[in-house]
Design a protein around this motif. Structure first.
Motif, PDB file in Angstrom:
ATOM      1  N   ARG A 119      -4.378 -32.118   7.621  1.00  0.00           N
ATOM      2  CA  ARG A 119      -4.362 -33.449   8.246  1.00  0.00           C
ATOM      3  C   ARG A 119      -3.184 -33.624   9.190  1.00  0.00           C
ATOM      4  O   ARG A 119      -3.302 -34.274  10.236  1.00  0.00           O
ATOM      5  CB  ARG A 119      -4.325 -34.511   7.154  1.00  0.00           C
ATOM      6  CG  ARG A 119      -5.595 -34.558   6.314  1.00  0.00           C
ATOM      7  CD  ARG A 119      -5.547 -35.629   5.252  1.00  0.00           C
ATOM      8  NE  ARG A 119      -6.781 -35.659   4.466  1.00  0.00           N
ATOM      9  CZ  ARG A 119      -6.998 -36.482   3.456  1.00  0.00           C
ATOM     10  NH1 ARG A 119      -6.030 -37.341   3.092  1.00  0.00           N
ATOM     11  NH2 ARG A 119      -8.146 -36.447   2.804  1.00  0.00           N
ATOM     12  N   ALA A 120      -2.036 -33.040   8.833  1.00  0.00           N
ATOM     13  CA  ALA A 120      -0.869 -33.167   9.711  1.00  0.00           C
ATOM     14  C   ALA A 120      -1.118 -32.484  11.055  1.00  0.00           C
ATOM     15  O   ALA A 120      -0.801 -33.037  12.122  1.00  0.00           O
ATOM     16  CB  ALA A 120       0.355 -32.558   9.038  1.00  0.00           C
ATOM     17  N   ARG A 121      -1.717 -31.323  11.032  1.00  0.00           N
ATOM     18  CA  ARG A 121      -1.997 -30.615  12.280  1.00  0.00           C
ATOM     19  C   ARG A 121      -3.107 -31.309  13.075  1.00  0.00           C
ATOM     20  O   ARG A 121      -3.107 -31.298  14.313  1.00  0.00           O
ATOM     21  CB  ARG A 121      -2.378 -29.163  11.981  1.00  0.00           C
ATOM     22  CG  ARG A 121      -1.182 -28.321  11.528  1.00  0.00           C
ATOM     23  CD  ARG A 121      -1.601 -26.879  11.246  1.00  0.00           C
ATOM     24  NE  ARG A 121      -0.465 -26.010  11.001  1.00  0.00           N
ATOM     25  CZ  ARG A 121       0.153 -25.869   9.840  1.00  0.00           C
ATOM     26  NH1 ARG A 121      -0.259 -26.596   8.798  1.00  0.00           N
ATOM     27  NH2 ARG A 121       1.174 -25.049   9.704  1.00  0.00           N
ATOM     28  N   MET A 122      -4.063 -31.882  12.355  1.00  0.00           N
ATOM     29  CA  MET A 122      -5.103 -32.637  13.051  1.00  0.00           C
ATOM     30  C   MET A 122      -4.499 -33.839  13.781  1.00  0.00           C
ATOM     31  O   MET A 122      -4.886 -34.157  14.917  1.00  0.00           O
ATOM     32  CB  MET A 122      -6.162 -33.096  12.053  1.00  0.00           C
ATOM     33  CG  MET A 122      -6.985 -31.940  11.471  1.00  0.00           C
ATOM     34  SD  MET A 122      -8.041 -32.433  10.081  1.00  0.00           S
ATOM     35  CE  MET A 122      -9.151 -33.562  10.885  1.00  0.00           C
ATOM     36  N   ALA A 123      -3.514 -34.496  13.126  1.00  0.00           N
ATOM     37  CA  ALA A 123      -2.849 -35.635  13.756  1.00  0.00           C
ATOM     38  C   ALA A 123      -2.052 -35.179  14.974  1.00  0.00           C
ATOM     39  O   ALA A 123      -2.033 -35.849  16.014  1.00  0.00           O
ATOM     40  CB  ALA A 123      -1.933 -36.324  12.746  1.00  0.00           C
ATOM     41  N   LEU A 124      -1.369 -34.022  14.869  1.00  0.00           N
ATOM     42  CA  LEU A 124      -0.619 -33.485  15.989  1.00  0.00           C
ATOM     43  C   LEU A 124      -1.540 -33.172  17.161  1.00  0.00           C
ATOM     44  O   LEU A 124      -1.225 -33.485  18.325  1.00  0.00           O
ATOM     45  CB  LEU A 124       0.132 -32.222  15.563  1.00  0.00           C
ATOM     46  CG  LEU A 124       0.876 -31.471  16.666  1.00  0.00           C
ATOM     47  CD1 LEU A 124       1.951 -32.366  17.303  1.00  0.00           C
ATOM     48  CD2 LEU A 124       1.498 -30.194  16.110  1.00  0.00           C
TER      49      LEU A 124
END
Length: 222
Positions: free
Chosen positions: A173-178
């Motif tokens: 999820r963190a990379r998707m947000a980035l």
């Protein structure tokens, strides 16, 4: 009937028995030579009747072994199994390990995998056949695993189940947000980009666990 007459009758019967045994031996030899001629001509199908006749007369397993191989070459696998087992039961084989290999191959083609592996394991006890036998066992194990996977796929389809694969950064999820922030233009137009995926200590399986400071810095970047 006196004793002398009885002895003469017994002697005549013994001589006739010897003549009968000689005739049978000659017939066995005749059938064996006939089958060899057909096999040398690569005519296994035509050799089978002579081999069957010779095998019935033989008290050793050599003819049954040839018959089993003829059945194997003509894809008559059930008959091959029967003849191979007769050959092993009678004994007198120069290469019983080769007979076990042929038996295993026939059983494999009948999809009797357990029995086939037993035959190959028996053959593997002889050093010269160990490699071939173990290769066949690997083939059987691969077939069993493939069949298992097919059955699982069919069962999953009946239950309408789906499998998610590639559980790596695409599900982070963190990379998707980035990614969303980059695509929204927060850092402007991207002129060039370089990514490092493998080869560094950070992505190595032996890299040390992240500390609390590392996690905090990563959160600040994202």
């Amino acid at each position: 009937m006196n004793r002398t007459e009885k002895e003469q009758i017994v002697q005549e019967l013994a001589e006739r028995l010897k003549e009968t045994q000689k005739a049978l031996q000659k017939n066995e030899k005749k059938y064996r030579l006939l089958s060899q001629a057909w096999m040398l001509a690569m005519e296994d199908e035509k050799a089978i009747p002579a081999l069957i006749a010779a095998a019935k007369l033989a008290d050793h397993g050599e003819i049954d072994q040839r018959l089993a191989n003829a059945y194997l070459n003509t894809a008559k696998y059930s008959e091959c199994v029967s003849s191979a087992r007769n050959a092993l039961r009678k004994g007198g084989l120069k290469s019983p390990d080769n007979m076990q290999i042929s038996l295993g191959m026939c059983l494999y083609n009948l999809k009797r995998y357990g029995d086939a592996k037993t035959a190959f394991r028996e053959a593997a006890k002889t050093p010269r056949s160990e490699r071939t036998a173990n290769q066949w066992i690997k083939v059987i194990d691969a077939d069993l695993e493939r069949n298992r996977q097919i059955q699982l796929a069919e069962e999953a389809a009946r239950k309408n189940l789906k499998v998610g694969v590639g559980l790596m950064i695409r599900h982070c999820r963190a990379r998707m947000a980035l990614k969303d922030r980059i695509e929204s233009g927060e850092i402007g137009d991207i002129i060039a980009m370089r990514a490092y995926r493998l080869g560094s200590q950070a992505t190595n399986a032996y890299a040390p666990a992240r500390t609390a400071d590392d996690q905090r810095e990563l959160s600040e970047v994202l």
